[in-house]
Enzyme design. Structure first.
Site, PDB file in Angstrom:
ATOM      1  N   GLU A  20       0.239  -1.658  -0.498  1.00 27.61           N
ATOM      2  CA  GLU A  20       0.322   0.129   0.086  1.00 27.61           C
ATOM      3  C   GLU A  20       0.757   1.940  -0.217  1.00 27.61           C
ATOM      4  O   GLU A  20       0.965   1.946  -0.427  1.00 27.61           O
ATOM      5  CB  GLU A  20      -1.323  -0.325   1.287  1.00 27.61           C
ATOM      6  CG  GLU A  20      -1.578  -1.130   1.749  1.00 27.61           C
ATOM      7  CD  GLU A  20      -3.206  -1.458   0.615  1.00 27.61           C
ATOM      8  OE1 GLU A  20      -2.655  -0.604  -0.522  1.00 27.61           O
ATOM      9  OE2 GLU A  20      -4.043  -1.923   0.198  1.00 27.61           O
TER      10      GLU A  20
ATOM     11  N   ARG B  99       0.648   3.914  -3.398  1.00 26.79           N
ATOM     12  CA  ARG B  99       0.065   5.031  -2.751  1.00 26.79           C
ATOM     13  C   ARG B  99       0.743   6.349  -2.941  1.00 26.79           C
ATOM     14  O   ARG B  99       0.485   6.767  -3.292  1.00 26.79           O
ATOM     15  CB  ARG B  99      -1.172   4.604  -1.802  1.00 26.79           C
ATOM     16  CG  ARG B  99      -2.601   3.956  -1.460  1.00 26.79           C
ATOM     17  CD  ARG B  99      -3.598   3.895  -0.357  1.00 26.79           C
ATOM     18  NE  ARG B  99      -3.874   2.294  -0.439  1.00 26.79           N
ATOM     19  CZ  ARG B  99      -5.196   2.738   0.074  1.00 26.79           C
ATOM     20  NH1 ARG B  99      -5.939   3.802   0.645  1.00 26.79           N
ATOM     21  NH2 ARG B  99      -6.032   1.322  -0.192  1.00 26.79           N
TER      22      ARG B  99
ATOM     23  N   ASP C 169      -4.715  -9.431  -7.544  1.00 28.69           N
ATOM     24  CA  ASP C 169      -5.679  -9.022  -8.917  1.00 28.69           C
ATOM     25  C   ASP C 169      -4.399  -8.815  -9.514  1.00 28.69           C
ATOM     26  O   ASP C 169      -4.055  -8.518 -10.913  1.00 28.69           O
ATOM     27  CB  ASP C 169      -6.437  -7.730  -8.398  1.00 28.69           C
ATOM     28  CG  ASP C 169      -5.608  -7.275  -6.695  1.00 28.69           C
ATOM     29  OD1 ASP C 169      -5.156  -7.538  -6.310  1.00 28.69           O
ATOM     30  OD2 ASP C 169      -5.955  -6.833  -6.657  1.00 28.69           O
TER      31      ASP C 169
ATOM     32  N   GLU D 231     -12.652  -0.416  -9.750  1.00 28.44           N
ATOM     33  CA  GLU D 231     -12.752  -0.832 -10.966  1.00 28.44           C
ATOM     34  C   GLU D 231     -13.621  -0.992 -12.264  1.00 28.44           C
ATOM     35  O   GLU D 231     -12.802  -0.990 -13.220  1.00 28.44           O
ATOM     36  CB  GLU D 231     -12.634  -2.175 -10.434  1.00 28.44           C
ATOM     37  CG  GLU D 231     -11.024  -2.616  -9.718  1.00 28.44           C
ATOM     38  CD  GLU D 231     -11.325  -2.314  -7.930  1.00 28.44           C
ATOM     39  OE1 GLU D 231     -12.727  -1.758  -7.617  1.00 28.44           O
ATOM     40  OE2 GLU D 231     -10.150  -1.994  -7.366  1.00 28.44           O
TER      41      GLU D 231
ATOM     42  N   THR E 152      -1.705   0.387 -10.986  1.00 29.56           N
ATOM     43  CA  THR E 152      -2.785  -0.288 -10.314  1.00 29.56           C
ATOM     44  C   THR E 152      -3.378   0.850  -9.036  1.00 29.56           C
ATOM     45  O   THR E 152      -4.969   0.658  -8.947  1.00 29.56           O
ATOM     46  CB  THR E 152      -2.329  -1.171  -9.576  1.00 29.56           C
ATOM     47  OG1 THR E 152      -3.265  -1.799  -9.176  1.00 29.56           O
ATOM     48  CG2 THR E 152      -1.560  -1.418  -8.125  1.00 29.56           C
TER      49      THR E 152
HETATM   50  C1  DMJ Z   1      -6.309   0.275  -4.470  1.00 34.00           C
HETATM   51  O1  DMJ Z   1      -5.962   0.743  -4.084  1.00 34.00           O
HETATM   52  C2  DMJ Z   1      -5.976  -0.490  -6.181  1.00 34.00           C
HETATM   53  O2  DMJ Z   1      -6.679  -0.271  -7.070  1.00 34.00           O
HETATM   54  C3  DMJ Z   1      -5.380  -1.614  -5.380  1.00 34.00           C
HETATM   55  O3  DMJ Z   1      -4.872  -2.271  -7.004  1.00 34.00           O
HETATM   56  C4  DMJ Z   1      -6.617  -2.429  -5.344  1.00 34.00           C
HETATM   57  N1  DMJ Z   1      -7.315  -1.567  -4.416  1.00 34.00           N
HETATM   58  C5  DMJ Z   1      -7.826  -0.651  -4.594  1.00 34.00           C
HETATM   59  C6  DMJ Z   1      -9.463  -0.599  -4.738  1.00 34.00           C
HETATM   60  O4  DMJ Z   1     -10.015  -1.224  -4.505  1.00 34.00           O
END
Ligand code: DMJ
Length: 487
Positions: free
Chosen positions: A118, A122, A249, A385, A471
């Site tokens: 994270e 982020r 994912d 998503e 992501t």
């Molecule tokens: C985000 O932090 C990113 O997209 C991650 O890959 C998956 N979870 C969240 C959004 O749902």
């Protein structure tokens, strides 16, 4: 500061921009510098180290929306980008506020066990992206400081990173709850950030550490799909679950995106991506009792109907792949079908918002009276998503229906998630009277609103031919060398 063309100023773009401003103003008023605002109680939440994750994650969205400019930005430039000629002083106030906060961040100020993944997607991704967009050295300097604090996570016998790294002491570990194993979506979804950090800083160590993980994965015996846990000591798979949802994912997303970021040079990533998608098509695609195509999970060698909201990034990934890889036309057909399934899960709910997890009923022995799916978690966490895939499918196909569906979802967000201070997730998408969950995760500003904004903007804004989205929806320009906005 003219790195990105100005967005269009249609009413949908303006509405999304206003939504962002509403959320930002609440965050600034009640939680500035904290990780998140609690959008119902107007309190604060510091689950991500207390470095201001909402702010850092949202920097590039602000930039793309024209909400701040470099100190020397001319009034005309501001008018062009924001669509409002009186925006300049406000805009500079935004920029001053956020720069001062970023300047003040001390990653090692306390004994904090950070989530390696994270923190990478982020904070690190957000800083690298805004640095590349603005050319501001401060953002890269903070990214380098953080990268140095995160690097010890790779100090395992195999180089597979641990989930947790202490930003002060550098000690790294995996939590007991997953048997000491590392998680596929975490160990395999930081490569864009670490490779970009190397490119922009000139220090190869970050990219090398993350590439070593790819080399390990590429050497594992698989059918193209990977178990969701990998042991960092032995390097072996440690689970019988295969998933494109939670725990798996973004690993698959990053195979394609490493190939794109490399400008088509990373053949290892390309091969891993193609093998994974081919295996997914063979073994994980099902059709439920009312004819919806879904991407399920493999548990103990058996396909299950488990389907997380997180899986709805896959249509976008598949569609994106078709514009970078030859002969993947059938991937676009699958992308369209899977996106219809994601859309249907939104349309089925009285709130117009999709649930966190469902289980599709699909087996031939299911009774004809079986429900199409069972909702396993009815929450909506403001996740991006489905909107992300609408954006990419719109860009790839030009089908304006995807814009209309995005607009319907946006109106549901306004109706059910907006609070006086910001926006909140829902506890139950099946009820128009759902309570709020009092949480606005940073990805709402970083991803959900950004993708909505881009869905309604001109296709030249952050073109998919020039930028790859991490992501966490942070745009990285390909072939980045130094501060590439000066290219
Ligand atoms: C985000 O932090 C990113 O997209 C991650 O890959 C998956 N979870 C969240 C959004 O749902």
């Amino acid at each position: 500061m003219s790195n990105v063309p100005p967005p269009q100023h249609g009413h949908r773009v303006a509405a999304v921009r206003n939504a962002f401003l509403h959320a930002w103003k609440g965050y600034r008023a009640f939680a500035f510098g904290h990780d998140e605002i609690s959008p119902v109680t107007n309190g604060t939440n510091d689950s991500w180290g207390g470095f201001g994750v909402t702010l850092v994650d949202a920097l590039d969205t602000m930039y793309i929306m024209g909400l701040f400019h470099e100190d020397d930005a001319s009034e005309n430039d501001s008018a062009d980008r924001s669509g409002k000629s009186n925006q300049n002083s406000d805009a500079n106030e935004f920029y001053r506020d956020v720069k001062a906060h970023v300047q003040s961040i001390d990653w090692s100020r306390r004994n904090y066990d950070a989530s390696f993944f994270e923190s990478s997607i982020r904070y690190l991704g957000g800083l690298l992206s805004i640095h590349q967009l603005t050319g501001e050295p401060l953002f890269l300097a903070k990214a380098v400081e953080l990268g140095d604090r995160l690097l010890p996570a790779f100090n395992s016998p195999t180089g597979i990173p641990f989930s947790i790294v202490n930003l002060q002491t550098g000690s790294a570990r995996n939590p007991a709850w997953n048997g000491g194993n590392s998680i596929l979506s975490e160990l395999g979804s930081v490569q864009l950030e670490f490779k970009q950090l190397s490119t922009l800083s000139g220090n190869p160590n970050y990219g090398h550490a993350s590439q070593k993980v790819m080399d390990h994965l590429a050497a594992m015996p698989t059918n193209g799909l990977f178990p969701v846990y990998i042991n960092p000591a032995s390097g072996a798979g440690a689970s019988d679950l295969v998933s494109f949802g939670g725990l798996g994912d973004s690993f698959y997303e990053y195979l394609l995106k490493q190939y794109i970021l490399s400008g088509g040079e990373d053949q290892q990533a390309l091969q891993l991506y193609v093998s994974a998608v081919d295996a997914m098509k063979t073994s994980l695609i099902g059709v439920n009792v009312d004819g919806r195509k879904f991407l399920g999970e493999m548990k103990g060698g058996r396909l299950t109907g488990g389907f997380d909201h997180l899986v709805c990034y896959v249509p976008g990934m598949l569609a994106l792949g078709t514009i970078f890889i030859e002969d993947r036309h059938s991937d676009l057909e699958l992308a369209i079908d899977l996106l219809e399934t994601c859309i249907s899960l939104y349309k089925d709910q009285p709130t117009g918002l999709g649930p966190e997890r469902v289980e599709f009923n699909f087996r031939s022995d299911a009774s004809s009276a079986a429900a199409p799916y069972t909702i396993k978690s009815s929450r909506y966490l403001l996740r991006p998503e489905t909107i992300e895939s609408l954006f990419i499918l719109y860009r790839v196909t030009g089908n304006m229906r995807y814009q209309d569906i995005g607009w319907e979802i946006f109106q549901s967000l306004e109706r059910y998630c907006r609070t006086p201070a910001a926006y909140s997730g829902l506890r139950d998408v099946t009820s128009p009277a759902s309570p709020h969950d009092n949480s606005m995760q940073s990805f709402f500003l970083a991803e959900t609103l950004k993708y909505l904004f881009l869905l309604f903007s001109d296709t030249s804004v952050l073109s998919l031919e020039d930028f790859v989205f991490t992501t966490e929806a942070h745009p990285f320009r390909f072939h980045a060398t130094g501060t590439s906005n000066n290219e």
